[in-house]
Each structure stands twice: as structure tokens, then as C-alpha cells.
Design an enzyme around this catalytic site. Structure first.
Site, PDB file in Angstrom:
ATOM      1  N   SER A 144      11.017  13.845  13.374  1.00  0.00           N
ATOM      2  CA  SER A 144      11.465  15.002  14.102  1.00  0.00           C
ATOM      3  C   SER A 144      12.468  14.034  15.085  1.00  0.00           C
ATOM      4  O   SER A 144      12.195  13.105  15.374  1.00  0.00           O
ATOM      5  CB  SER A 144      10.493  15.624  15.143  1.00  0.00           C
ATOM      6  OG  SER A 144       9.395  14.746  15.466  1.00  0.00           O
ATOM      7  N   SER A 193       6.358   7.937   7.950  1.00  0.00           N
ATOM      8  CA  SER A 193       5.799   8.773   6.957  1.00  0.00           C
ATOM      9  C   SER A 193       6.788   8.513   5.692  1.00  0.00           C
ATOM     10  O   SER A 193       8.093   8.709   6.087  1.00  0.00           O
ATOM     11  CB  SER A 193       5.653  10.139   7.154  1.00  0.00           C
ATOM     12  OG  SER A 193       4.504  10.265   8.118  1.00  0.00           O
ATOM     13  N   GLU A 236       0.036   8.111  19.921  1.00  0.00           N
ATOM     14  CA  GLU A 236       0.211   9.508  19.427  1.00  0.00           C
ATOM     15  C   GLU A 236      -0.793  10.284  19.522  1.00  0.00           C
ATOM     16  O   GLU A 236      -0.557  11.710  19.953  1.00  0.00           O
ATOM     17  CB  GLU A 236       0.624   9.362  17.935  1.00  0.00           C
ATOM     18  CG  GLU A 236       1.103  10.669  17.291  1.00  0.00           C
ATOM     19  CD  GLU A 236       1.912  10.613  15.913  1.00  0.00           C
ATOM     20  OE1 GLU A 236       1.492   9.565  15.141  1.00  0.00           O
ATOM     21  OE2 GLU A 236       2.468  11.378  15.274  1.00  0.00           O
ATOM     22  N   GLU A 259      -8.492  15.859   7.902  1.00  0.00           N
ATOM     23  CA  GLU A 259      -9.099  15.174   7.153  1.00  0.00           C
ATOM     24  C   GLU A 259      -9.387  13.613   7.656  1.00  0.00           C
ATOM     25  O   GLU A 259     -10.328  13.050   7.573  1.00  0.00           O
ATOM     26  CB  GLU A 259      -8.822  15.405   5.502  1.00  0.00           C
ATOM     27  CG  GLU A 259      -9.151  16.610   4.869  1.00  0.00           C
ATOM     28  CD  GLU A 259      -8.223  17.755   5.557  1.00  0.00           C
ATOM     29  OE1 GLU A 259      -7.189  17.374   5.942  1.00  0.00           O
ATOM     30  OE2 GLU A 259      -8.516  19.051   5.469  1.00  0.00           O
ATOM     31  N   GLN A 317      10.568   8.468  14.850  1.00  0.00           N
ATOM     32  CA  GLN A 317       9.794   7.653  14.298  1.00  0.00           C
ATOM     33  C   GLN A 317       9.836   7.529  13.121  1.00  0.00           C
ATOM     34  O   GLN A 317       9.788   8.645  12.380  1.00  0.00           O
ATOM     35  CB  GLN A 317       8.242   8.060  14.758  1.00  0.00           C
ATOM     36  CG  GLN A 317       7.178   7.387  14.312  1.00  0.00           C
ATOM     37  CD  GLN A 317       5.879   8.024  14.657  1.00  0.00           C
ATOM     38  OE1 GLN A 317       5.936   8.835  15.562  1.00  0.00           O
ATOM     39  NE2 GLN A 317       4.739   7.875  13.983  1.00  0.00           N
TER      40      GLN A 317
END
Lengths: 400, 374
Positions: free
Chosen positions: A154, A119, A237, A370, A116
Site C-alpha cells: 500500500s 511480502s 504493525e 491462522e 513497506q
């Protein structure tokens, strides 16, 4: 096949037919998995011809249990978790017929591992701020040329394909200028470098994309609609992270409870109180997850799903921290700092020091605690969002 | 691992249970809103006899644990737990936990003709019966023996912190010679009201001076019946605690969505949102724990004592935390007598002592899960 959705009984009959025609004891793994896909028993809620039968999703558990009891080979879901948990449901929801036929079968068989590419170093929790660019080469159906850097990937070192989001229009506000692609990890310009973590391992990677060409046929969804597609991936996810079934005293609490029983010399009154508090909280978390599964099975998914990941992240950290302390002098040691690149992430294996360090990631990966607390506050409790000035601003004008 | 295996539990609410909830909730909305509770608590009679009549007899809540052949509903702990959730949500001053759970369970454990007669009265809502035991008495703790039988059933002694004794018609008294049903207005019985932290569950000291009662059970049977009742009571108290926590969360969220400071709704500040989201997580978890306890009691699961101890060890703290957050996040308004937040804080804190503290129940968990103390 009839048009009506199959019942549990009919699915079980199909499982038994599959097992009779392909006895697990004498059938090779790949052959069995192929036959299972063709029988529509891979994902029962997927359409016929794509590994499913259009059955209610809740019946998958019935099929899985029956196959497991018969000793049928599985497709190693931990190794191909990103493909199964995130790429597949997104391709199913947004893919063209051609994309679904091309990608779902090898994905399910485990022939093609997925990763994936979401990020970035500058866009983690604020994922929609991502800066990897995809520029079209030529007219409407021309290739896309991708440049940028991704992180926390990953399986990138074993993956054949990646789900990728990239910016296709920097003049639009950040959520609107994103497009979703399926990226060939063997394409020229894709470079994977191990990213060593606090555990000493390199379970993740950095991925550098330099002039990578992606044909327009590997775009998923419309140009500029990538954020909506990515939300499908992210939702799946979190579901796949929180949905595991564990027995009483399963998971992280197991090794510390075992150490407590086996090694009376380590016990202190303070550690006893903390262990009991965490044992109770782990049992309550187990029951909360069980209640969530019962709601899902009845077709009334509860908002508890948003909370399970938060709970497990906090508990894993507190329990593993207690375990290091309980071990005393042994807790001062660490098993092995050698740089390794594991194919599978082992959250609960290895020694207490590893568990303690690895659990630090549980409140960061797949959405930080958060951000998840904001989601619970806004979507479950209906609290107002904080005022934001980034939503309507062109991406290129955002502070970076 | 050597702790008892987990039984499959039904952690959801059935349709019947939801219907029962609706009936109880609408009754409480009509007769027991927070203004009504505030108006009553300082008077001589915090309980509302008319509310009790409709709840106990009209809805049939008092007989949920009583078999049909004894005039009850033949339902069970799951249904009684739903009633307690709603009573907790309303901080209702109703002797449900004491009469319809604790006393009822003790009487069910006695299996005598006299106890069956009394159960019929309780199930029909005609009488209120409370055990003359301190509210803090916990399952697994040694039973106190303050009452002596000086011969021929003449009982003397005194018991402190007896919940709902003031509104009881009958007291269940454990003496050295067995268990007795003593009419609250019998000669030699007096009840001295105490000034209680929790205004919605009045306490009294019960004095017996040569009082006479009906013997219901021998000492061994009585002690076993009380032990079973304390287990049920502790397990179902978790549902009351869940109801308290749920009210506190819901009210606080509603308030913070509309209360503006700094030209924004207070609920839009992340520091506040995160506190409420964590509290919501705690309440969702408390619901699973409380449902597990109710279901384990209803099915007589082998590991019910562990499941009850887990629920009490967890839910006590959640109710107190929710009530404390409710007061804090309401700001100055939360400190006033007019706002009902204090009723919930007092109930939650008193509940955390009732039927065993969280620490006591963690000690029980240690025994059941074989996590021995140092």
C-alpha cells in the site's frame, strides 16, 4: 530540560506553550507540525531532538487530546500510517544517529510517505522465505544491488521511501540470511504497478526491483540481522491495527444498526437475532479493547493485544455480510467497479457491498488469522510449536 | 445513534480485589478442590459448612455488598464479582450467588428494620438466606406469584427450582401481600430436593402450607427490590461464568501440553491450537464483559441494565463453549465421572438458564439499544 522523565502536568504545560507561540488558527500546517516536533511533542517517548522528550509512552494520549481540543492540525496519520506505525519505531530501535536525524523529521511532518516492501508472491505468511536478493557490489561499504518482486504494497505509488527486507545470504537458513534496508522509491529500477483487488480498486501495488542500488548507509541493522529488525516492524504493525478506540456502536456495526432503525420494511426475525448477536459481540470487542488500553496505561500490557485483530477481522466480515443480506434487492447492487487508486484506505466508508468485499482482507493483511492464532497458542498459552523441518535448512535448499 | 451513551468504566482489578482473590483462592484450594467437590456432591450435604464459615465470616465475603453500618464490608459489586470468579473456577457448592448476592440485594431494597436485622446476620455469616424464586427467573421478566397470604401472614403455595434452598436458614417469600422472611424450619415449610443437572448448585421445591413469616416489605417495594436483585445477580453471574470458562481453558491447555499421541504433544497440532486460541479470545472478551457489568453495577451507571444484558448474552455462551471444549479435548478422560470436567459442564449449562438465557438478554439489548423486533 532535566533528566527526569516529564510528567503529565509538565507535558500539558509544554503543549500550552506550543499553542501560545503557534496559534493553530493563524499558523500554517507545516509550520505548526515543525514546531510540535521541535518541542518534543511528536512522539513524547522518543528521545529529545528526535521529536520526543523521553516521557512514558502512555502520556502521548494526553498530548494528543489537548492538541485535538485546541484544533491543532495533524499530520494525516492515515495517509502516512506505515511511516508512523512501522518505519519510525523500527528506525528508532535500529537506526544509526545519522539515519534517525535524516528520516524521522520528514516522516513525522508527512513530507515523506513510506511504504513497506516485505511480502512477496512466494512469501506471504511464510515471510522469512522471501527471495528478493541484495548483492553487495564490491567491498565492505559498497552499494547493494537489489533484484526481486514485492506485492501488497500500500502507498507504493505515493511513497518516497520504503522499508525493505531482502536475502543477502541464500546459503544460510531462511531467518539468518536476511538484511533490512531503507529503499529510495525514486531510484532507477523501482517500478510500481497497481494491483487491482476484489473491490475493483487498486489500493495496493506490485513493486518490481531490477538492479536497484542501495548505498550501505541505508542498511538498517547488521548484515544478516534483518529478521530481528523486521520483527520490530511486524510487532508495531499489529499494535497499530488493534489499538483504535471506538465508541459504543462504532465501526462496522454502525451502518447496519442505522439501516435496521430507519428501514423497518427490511426486518425479519432471523436477521433480528443475528443482528443482536453481532451487536453484543461488537460491544464486547469494544470493551475488550478498552480493557487492553487501560492495562497499557497502567504499564501492564496484557496479551489481549494479540487477539483484537482476530476479533475485528471476524466481526467486520460477519457484520458486513449481514448488512448486504439485510439490504435485500439493494444488496444485489454495487456502487462502482471503476479502477481507482485511493491514497487512503477507507474500511468503513462507501456502501455495504464494498465493506463486505474489503473486509475479506482483514483476516489476511498484517498477519493472517491462522498465523495469529498460532501466535496466541504458542506465546500466550505456551502450546508447543508444530514440528518444522525448514528452520535449519539453507534457504537455497527449501522447497519452492 | 440512539442507544444510551457508554459511561467510562474501570475494567481492571484493583490491588484490594487481587488480595481478596488470593484469600478466596487459597481457601478453595485447601477445602474445595475438585476431589472434595466430587466426594460431596452425591452426599446429603453438598455444601461444606466449615468452608462457608471461613468464606462468609472469616474472609468477610458474605458482607461485601452490605454497608458497614449494617455490619458488612461496605465494598461492592466489583469485589463480589471477584469472589464469584473464584467460586466459578472451583465449581464450589457455596450459596454465595443466592444468599450473598440475590437475598442480600433484595433485603437492601426493602429498607425496613426487619430486613436490616437479617442483613446483619447474613453479613456476619451466621445465617444463609435464599429467595424462594425459581433460578431461571430473569431480570425484565414478569414475576411469578405462586404464594398466597390467606390472612395474617399465613402463607401457602409452592415454588420450584429454588437454588440452595436445602442449606438455607431463611427463605425470602414473595406473596400477594408483600415480602416475608420465613425460617426454613418453621411449621408448614417443607423443601423437596430435586435431582438437578448441576450437582454443585442443589435445587429444591419449596412448599408452604400456612407458614408464618416476618413481613419485610409491601408488594410494590418487594417487587422493585427483587427486580434490582435480579439485575445484580445476572450481572455478577457473568463473573462466575468467566471463572468456569477460565478453569476449563487452563486445565485443557495444561492437559494438551503434556498428553502425547502420535509421538507428539497433542497441543502441538494446529487444529487443536487454533481451537484453544479461539477459546482464549472468548475468555479474554468475557473478562471485559463481566468486569464491565460489575463496574456498571458498582457505580450505579445509567446504562447498567444494558451492560448487564450484554455480559449475560455473551458470557453464558462462553462458559458453555469452554466446558464443552474441555470435555471434548480431554477425550475419553473428559467423559468420566472421576475427572471434574463434567462438574463444570453441568454448572455452565445450568448457569446459561439461570437469571435469563442469552436469548432473553439479547431481547433486553434490543430494547435498550432500540433495535426493535420485526
Amino acid at each position: 530540560m532535566t533528566a527526569a522523565a516529564p510528567t503529565a502536568d509538565r507535558l500539558l504545560a509544554r503543549v500550552r506553550e506550543l499553542l501560545a507561540a503557534h496559534p493553530p488558527a493563524t499558523t500554517g500546517r507545516a509550520a505548526f507540525l515543525s514546531a510540535r516536533f521541535d518541542a518534543g511533542l511528536a512522539w513524547v517517548h522518543y528521545p529529545e531532538g528526535l521529536g520526543g522528550l523521553g516521557a512514558p509512552r502512555s502520556l502521548q494520549a494526553v498530548v494528543d487530546a489537548e492538541l485535538e481540543a485546541a484544533g491543532a492540525p495533524d499530520n494525516d496519520p492515515r495517509r502516512i500510517g506505515i511511516g508512523l506505525g512501522m518505519a519510525a519505531p523500527t528506525i528508532l530501535a535500529y537506526g544509526t544517529e545519522e539515519q534517525k536525524r535524516r528520516f524521522l523529521r520528514p516522516l513525522w511532518l508527512g513530507e515523506e510517505v513510506w511504504c513497506q516492501l516485505f511480502s512477496e508472491p512466494g512469501a506471504g505468511s511464510d515471510l522469512a522465505a522471501l527471495g528478493t536478493r541484495a548483492v553487495r557490489d564490491g567491498e565492505d561499504d559498497g552499494d547493494w544491488v537489489v533484484d526481486g518482486q514485492k506485492v501488497w504494497t500500500s502507498s507504493a505509488h505515493t511513497a518516497r521511501w520504503a522499508i525493505l527486507i531482502a536475502r543477502t545470504d541464500p546459503a544460510l537458513p531462511k531467518h539468518q540470511g536476511i538484511t533490512y534496508f531503507l529503499c529510495d522509491m525514486t531510484a532507477p529500477g523501482v517500478e510500481v504497478r497497481p494491483l487491482r483487488q476484489i473491490t475493483g480498486e487498486a489500493e495496493f501495488n506490485e513493486v518490481f526491483l531490477t538492479g536497484v542500488r542501495i548505498p550501505d548507509a541505508h542498511r538498517l541493522g547488521e548484515v544478516g540481522q534483518g529478521w530481528a529488525v523486521a520483527r520490530t516492524t511486524l510487532m508495531n504493525e499489529r499494535v497499530s491495527i488493534g489499538g483504535m478506540r471506538i465508541p459504543r456502536e462504532g465501526g462496522m456495526i454502525a451502518p447496519v444498526a442505522a439501516a435496521w432503525r430507519e428501514r423497518p420494511e427490511l426486518r425479519t426475525p432471523d436477521l433480528h437475532q443475528r443482528l443482536l448477536e453481532l451487536w453484543v459481540e461488537a460491544e464486547v470487542a469494544r470493551l475488550t479493547g478498552e480493557r487492553l488500553r487501560q492495562q497499557l496505561a497502567q504499564g501492564q500490557p496484557g496479551p489481549e493485544g494479540s487477539g483484537m485483530k482476530l476479533t475485528f477481522a471476524r466481526l467486520n466480515q460477519e457484520i458486513s455480510g449481514l448488512e448486504v443480506e439485510l439490504l435485500g434487492e439493494e444488496g444485489l447492487l454495487y456502487e462502482d467497479w471503476t479502477l481507482r487508486r485511493p491514497e487512503i484506505v477507507d474500511f468503513t466508508g462507501r456502501d455495504a457491498g464494498y465493506r463486505y468485499l474489503r473486509a475479506k482482507g482483514n483476516s489476511i493483511e498484517g498477519g493472517t488469522s491462522e498465523i495469529l492464532l498460532n501466535i496466541v497458542a504458542e506465546r500466550v498459552l505456551g502450546l508447543p510449536a508444530e514440528p518444522r523441518d525448514d528452520k535449519d535448512l539453507a534457504w537455497k535448499d527449501l522447497a519452492r | 445513534m440512539s442507544s444510551p451513551a457508554a459511561a467510562p468504566l474501570d475494567l481492571l482489578y484493583s490491588e484490594t480485589e487481587e488480595e481478596l482473590r488470593t484469600a478466596v483462592r487459597s481457601l478453595l484450594a485447601a477445602r474445595c478442590d475438585s476431589a472434595a467437590v466430587l466426594a460431596r456432591i452425591e452426599g446429603a450435604e453438598p455444601h461444606d459448612p466449615e468452608l462457608w464459615r471461613v468464606l462468609a465470616a472469616g474472609i468477610g465475603a458474605a458482607g461485601l455488598l452490605v454497608p458497614e453500618k449494617l455490619g458488612g464490608q461496605g465494598a461492592g459489586h466489583r469485589e463480589a464479582a471477584v469472589v464469584l470468579e473464584e467460586l466459578g473456577r472451583a465449581a464450589a457448592p457455596a450459596p454465595y450467588l443466592t444468599s450473598s448476592v440475590l437475598a442480600t440485594e433484595i433485603l437492601l431494597g426493602c429498607e425496613s428494620a426487619e430486613s436490616a436485622d437479617l442483613l446483619r446476620e447474613l453479613a456476619a455469616g451466621r445465617r444463609i438466606c435464599v429467595p424462594a424464586l425459581p433460578l431461571t427467573l430473569a431480570p425484565g421478566a414478569p414475576l411469578p406469584a405462586p404464594v398466597r397470604d390467606s390472612g395474617a401472614g399465613s402463607l401457602s403455595g409452592s415454588v420450584g427450582s429454588v437454588a440452595d434452598a436445602v442449606c438455607a436458614d431463611v427463605l425470602l417469600v414473595l406473596a400477594d401481600t408483600g415480602l416475608y422472611a420465613v425460617p426454613a424450619d418453621a411449621a408448614g415449610v417443607s423443601r423437596t430436593p430435586l435431582v438437578a443437572l448441576d450437582l454443585t448448585r442443589p435445587l429444591a421445591t419449596v412448599h408452604l402450607d400456612g407458614a408464618a413469616g416476618t413481613r419485610l416489605a409491601d408488594p410494590a417495594t418487594a417487587r422493585a427490590a427483587i427486580a434490582g436483585a435480579l439485575l445484580s445477580g445476572a450481572g455478577l453471574l457473568a463473573s462466575e461464568q468467566l471463572g468456569i470458562a477460565e478453569w476449563c481453558l487452563t486445565e485443557t491447555v495444561a492437559y494438551l501440553r503434556t498428553r502425547h499421541q502420535f509421538n507428539r504433544p497433542l497441543g502441538s497440532f494446529q487444529a487443536i491450537k487454533h481451537r484453544l486460541a479461539r477459546l482464549w479470545l472468548d475468555v479474554a472478551s468475557a473478562r471485559a464483559a463481566a468486569r464491565a457489568a460489575a463496574d456498571a453495577l458498582a457505580t450505579g451507571a445509567a446504562d447498567a441494565p444494558l451492560t448487564v444484558a450484554v455480559a449475560q448474552a455473551y458470557c453464558s455462551g462462553v462458559a458453555v463453549r469452554a466446558a464443552e471444549e474441555c470435555v471434548q479435548l480431554h477425550g475419553g478422560i473428559g467423559m468420566t465421572w472421576e475427572h471434574p470436567a463434567h462438574l463444570y459442564l453441568k454448572r455452565a449449562k445450568a448457569d446459561s438458564l439461570a437469571l435469563g438465557t442469552a436469548g432473553h438478554h439479547r431481547g433486553l439489548v434490543a430494547d435498550f439499544a432500540e433495535l426493535a423486533a420485526p
